[in-house]
Motif scaffolding. Structure first.
Motif, PDB file in Angstrom:
ATOM      1  N   ASP A  86       0.811  -1.205   0.000  1.00 41.27           N
ATOM      2  CA  ASP A  86       0.000   0.000   0.000  1.00 41.27           C
ATOM      3  C   ASP A  86       0.854   1.268   0.000  1.00 41.27           C
ATOM      4  OD1 ASP A  86      -2.476  -1.282  -0.030  1.00 41.27           O
ATOM      5  OD2 ASP A  86      -2.436  -1.590   2.139  1.00 41.27           O
ATOM      6  N   PHE A  87       2.163   1.110   0.071  1.00 45.61           N
ATOM      7  CA  PHE A  87       3.041   2.278   0.059  1.00 45.61           C
ATOM      8  C   PHE A  87       2.827   3.035  -1.254  1.00 45.61           C
ATOM      9  CE2 PHE A  87       7.124   4.485  -0.447  1.00 45.61           C
ATOM     10  CZ  PHE A  87       7.230   5.069   0.811  1.00 45.61           C
ATOM     11  N   PRO A  88       2.607   4.350  -1.182  1.00 47.85           N
ATOM     12  CA  PRO A  88       2.242   5.110  -2.395  1.00 47.85           C
ATOM     13  C   PRO A  88       3.425   5.399  -3.311  1.00 47.85           C
ATOM     14  CG  PRO A  88       2.395   6.589  -0.512  1.00 47.85           C
ATOM     15  CD  PRO A  88       2.607   5.190   0.028  1.00 47.85           C
ATOM     16  N   LEU A 121      12.715  -3.406 -16.207  1.00 51.61           N
ATOM     17  CA  LEU A 121      11.279  -3.578 -16.421  1.00 51.61           C
ATOM     18  C   LEU A 121      11.008  -4.315 -17.729  1.00 51.61           C
ATOM     19  CD1 LEU A 121       9.658  -0.184 -15.341  1.00 51.61           C
ATOM     20  CD2 LEU A 121       9.051  -2.441 -14.482  1.00 51.61           C
ATOM     21  N   GLN A 122      11.749  -3.936 -18.770  1.00 51.85           N
ATOM     22  CA  GLN A 122      11.555  -4.557 -20.075  1.00 51.85           C
ATOM     23  C   GLN A 122      11.932  -6.033 -20.040  1.00 51.85           C
ATOM     24  OE1 GLN A 122      13.819  -2.741 -23.227  1.00 51.85           O
ATOM     25  NE2 GLN A 122      12.579  -3.661 -24.839  1.00 51.85           N
ATOM     26  N   LYS A 123      13.032  -6.346 -19.363  1.00 53.09           N
ATOM     27  CA  LYS A 123      13.475  -7.747 -19.271  1.00 53.09           C
ATOM     28  C   LYS A 123      12.383  -8.628 -18.666  1.00 53.09           C
ATOM     29  CE  LYS A 123      18.527  -7.358 -18.890  1.00 53.09           C
ATOM     30  NZ  LYS A 123      18.850  -8.353 -19.931  1.00 53.09           N
ATOM     31  N   LEU A 124      11.627  -8.056 -17.734  1.00 51.69           N
ATOM     32  CA  LEU A 124      10.604  -8.825 -17.037  1.00 51.69           C
ATOM     33  C   LEU A 124       9.203  -8.576 -17.594  1.00 51.69           C
ATOM     34  CD1 LEU A 124      12.272  -8.369 -13.614  1.00 51.69           C
ATOM     35  CD2 LEU A 124      11.663 -10.593 -14.561  1.00 51.69           C
ATOM     36  N   GLY A 125       9.145  -7.967 -18.772  1.00 54.65           N
ATOM     37  CA  GLY A 125       7.867  -7.771 -19.440  1.00 54.65           C
ATOM     38  C   GLY A 125       6.939  -6.810 -18.737  1.00 54.65           C
ATOM     39  N   MET A 126       7.508  -5.805 -18.073  1.00 49.51           N
ATOM     40  CA  MET A 126       6.697  -4.892 -17.257  1.00 49.51           C
ATOM     41  C   MET A 126       6.834  -3.434 -17.678  1.00 49.51           C
ATOM     42  SD  MET A 126       4.946  -6.440 -14.847  1.00 49.51           S
ATOM     43  CE  MET A 126       4.772  -5.182 -13.587  1.00 49.51           C
ATOM     44  N   GLU A 127       7.383  -3.180 -18.861  1.00 56.78           N
ATOM     45  CA  GLU A 127       7.663  -1.796 -19.239  1.00 56.78           C
ATOM     46  C   GLU A 127       6.402  -0.926 -19.296  1.00 56.78           C
ATOM     47  OE1 GLU A 127       7.910  -4.264 -23.130  1.00 56.78           O
ATOM     48  OE2 GLU A 127       8.281  -4.512 -20.988  1.00 56.78           O
ATOM     49  N   ARG A 132       2.593   2.633 -12.986  1.00 51.13           N
ATOM     50  CA  ARG A 132       1.457   2.058 -12.239  1.00 51.13           C
ATOM     51  C   ARG A 132       1.796   1.971 -10.752  1.00 51.13           C
ATOM     52  NH1 ARG A 132      -2.423  -1.688 -14.111  1.00 51.13           N
ATOM     53  NH2 ARG A 132      -2.029  -0.694 -16.147  1.00 51.13           N
ATOM     54  N   GLN A 133       0.846   2.372  -9.904  1.00 51.79           N
ATOM     55  CA  GLN A 133       1.030   2.228  -8.457  1.00 51.79           C
ATOM     56  C   GLN A 133       1.173   0.753  -8.114  1.00 51.79           C
ATOM     57  OE1 GLN A 133       0.961   4.797  -5.818  1.00 51.79           O
ATOM     58  NE2 GLN A 133       1.588   5.905  -7.656  1.00 51.79           N
ATOM     59  N   ILE A 134       2.097   0.428  -7.230  1.00 54.32           N
ATOM     60  CA  ILE A 134       2.384  -0.985  -6.973  1.00 54.32           C
ATOM     61  C   ILE A 134       1.185  -1.715  -6.369  1.00 54.32           C
ATOM     62  CG2 ILE A 134       4.884  -0.756  -6.805  1.00 54.32           C
ATOM     63  CD1 ILE A 134       4.556  -0.700  -3.748  1.00 54.32           C
ATOM     64  N   ARG A 135       0.326  -0.995  -5.631  1.00 51.44           N
ATOM     65  CA  ARG A 135      -0.840  -1.662  -5.052  1.00 51.44           C
ATOM     66  C   ARG A 135      -1.861  -2.065  -6.112  1.00 51.44           C
ATOM     67  NH1 ARG A 135      -1.326   3.702  -3.393  1.00 51.44           N
ATOM     68  NH2 ARG A 135      -3.072   4.856  -4.337  1.00 51.44           N
ATOM     69  N   GLN A 136      -1.729  -1.503  -7.311  1.00 55.34           N
ATOM     70  CA  GLN A 136      -2.651  -1.819  -8.392  1.00 55.34           C
ATOM     71  C   GLN A 136      -2.166  -2.978  -9.255  1.00 55.34           C
ATOM     72  OE1 GLN A 136      -2.804   2.014 -10.332  1.00 55.34           O
ATOM     73  NE2 GLN A 136      -4.530   2.722  -9.088  1.00 55.34           N
ATOM     74  N   LEU A 137      -0.984  -3.505  -8.952  1.00 59.16           N
ATOM     75  CA  LEU A 137      -0.431  -4.606  -9.727  1.00 59.16           C
ATOM     76  C   LEU A 137      -0.912  -5.943  -9.170  1.00 59.16           C
ATOM     77  CD1 LEU A 137       3.269  -3.351 -10.003  1.00 59.16           C
ATOM     78  CD2 LEU A 137       1.467  -3.138 -11.732  1.00 59.16           C
ATOM     79  N   SER A 138      -0.938  -6.947 -10.023  1.00 57.46           N
ATOM     80  CA  SER A 138      -1.256  -8.303  -9.566  1.00 57.46           C
ATOM     81  C   SER A 138      -0.084  -8.861  -8.772  1.00 57.46           C
ATOM     82  CB  SER A 138      -1.544  -9.212 -10.762  1.00 57.46           C
ATOM     83  OG  SER A 138      -0.348  -9.450 -11.494  1.00 57.46           O
ATOM     84  N   GLY A 139      -0.298  -9.985  -8.099  1.00 57.25           N
ATOM     85  CA  GLY A 139       0.774 -10.590  -7.321  1.00 57.25           C
ATOM     86  C   GLY A 139       1.993 -10.926  -8.155  1.00 57.25           C
ATOM     87  N   GLY A 140       1.766 -11.489  -9.336  1.00 52.13           N
ATOM     88  CA  GLY A 140       2.885 -11.826 -10.212  1.00 52.13           C
ATOM     89  C   GLY A 140       3.612 -10.594 -10.707  1.00 52.13           C
ATOM     90  N   GLN A 141       2.867  -9.535 -10.997  1.00 57.34           N
ATOM     91  CA  GLN A 141       3.492  -8.291 -11.450  1.00 57.34           C
ATOM     92  C   GLN A 141       4.313  -7.651 -10.330  1.00 57.34           C
ATOM     93  OE1 GLN A 141      -0.091  -6.348 -12.699  1.00 57.34           O
ATOM     94  NE2 GLN A 141       0.086  -7.046 -14.818  1.00 57.34           N
TER      95      GLN A 141
END
Length: 248
Positions: A86-88, A121-127, A132-141
């Protein structure tokens, strides 16, 4: 010189022993799995090595020297469940935190630092999730963001606490591809791992742990049904060792 050497390590919680007489070495440029049942002390071992937990006794060296968190040779990926999501902050800023050991906490990241973070980020397919706020990402993301943060640390030895837990197949592939790339670059990766079926495929070195070291060595030598049974006892069920067939 080994990547990690531990001698006579003891750790206790409220006077109850969690790790006892742990003696082990991990070779450089290896992909090592730390394997054992729940409560075996796997996460405790990593935290004790990194000075995050007080040890009753023991000597620890990384690349031949006592571990000092200021020397930037170690990268760490904690269990995802231990992080305050939840850290912003957004994904890119989390990854840039991995560069603070190089640039200092009170200096702004350089263009090179930002480029490294975006490349990770690109290496891990997250570019596309950089802002995106981290709290809005899925667990895998979220897990991939933390791996990217470790990647930009440019460490020599990486410790990862169950990075495959709760991720989808796409993320799992991205993680193991990254670990193999790190090894090819001469890095050492030590992973707390829970899925016995993938150990022979993913790791070339294995540490079997249940409060003390049961076995430690090349996976093909120590990852046997007999040693796993000794490690897990009666909790080991429905497991087929490499080269064996299930009966029934």
């Amino acid at each position: 010189m080994d990547a990690l050497e531990v001698r006579n390590l003891h750790v206790a919680y409220d006077r109850k022993a969690v790790l006892e007489q742990v003696d082990m070495t991990i070779p450089k440029e290896s992909l090592t799995a730390i394997v054992g049942p729940n409560g075996a002390g796997k996460s405790t071992l990593i935290k004790a090595v990194l000075g995050m937990l007080k040890r009753s006794s023991g000597e620890i060296s990384i690349l031949g020297k006592p571990y000092n968190p200021k020397n930037r040779i170690v990268g760490y990926v904690p269990q995802r469940g231990s992080v305050d999501w939840d850290f912003p902050t957004n994904a890119l800023d989390v990854i840039l935190m991995g560069r603070y050991g190089h640039i200092g906490w009170f200096k702004r990241p350089s263009k090179q630092d930002i480029a490294m973070a975006k490349e990770a980020l690109q290496k891990l397919g997250m570019e596309e999730y950089a802002d995106r706020q981290i709290r809005q990402l899925s667990g895998g993301q979220q897990q991939r963001v933390f791996l990217a943060r470790a990647l930009v640390q440019d460490a020599e030895v990486y410790f990862m606490d169950e990075p495959f837990v709760g991720v989808d197949a796409k993320t799992e592939k991205a993680i193991i591809d990254l670990l193999r790339e790190l090894k090819q670059k001469g890095k050492t990766v030590i992973v707390v791992h829970h899925d016995l079926q993938t150990v022979p495929e993913y790791f070339d070195h294995t540490l079997l742990l249940n409060r003390t070291v049961i076995a430690n060595g090349p996976t093909e030598e120590v990852f046997t049904k007999e040693l796993l049974q000794k490690t897990y006892g009666g909790t080991l069920a429905f497991f087929t060792a490499p080269g064996e067939q299930r009966s029934g």
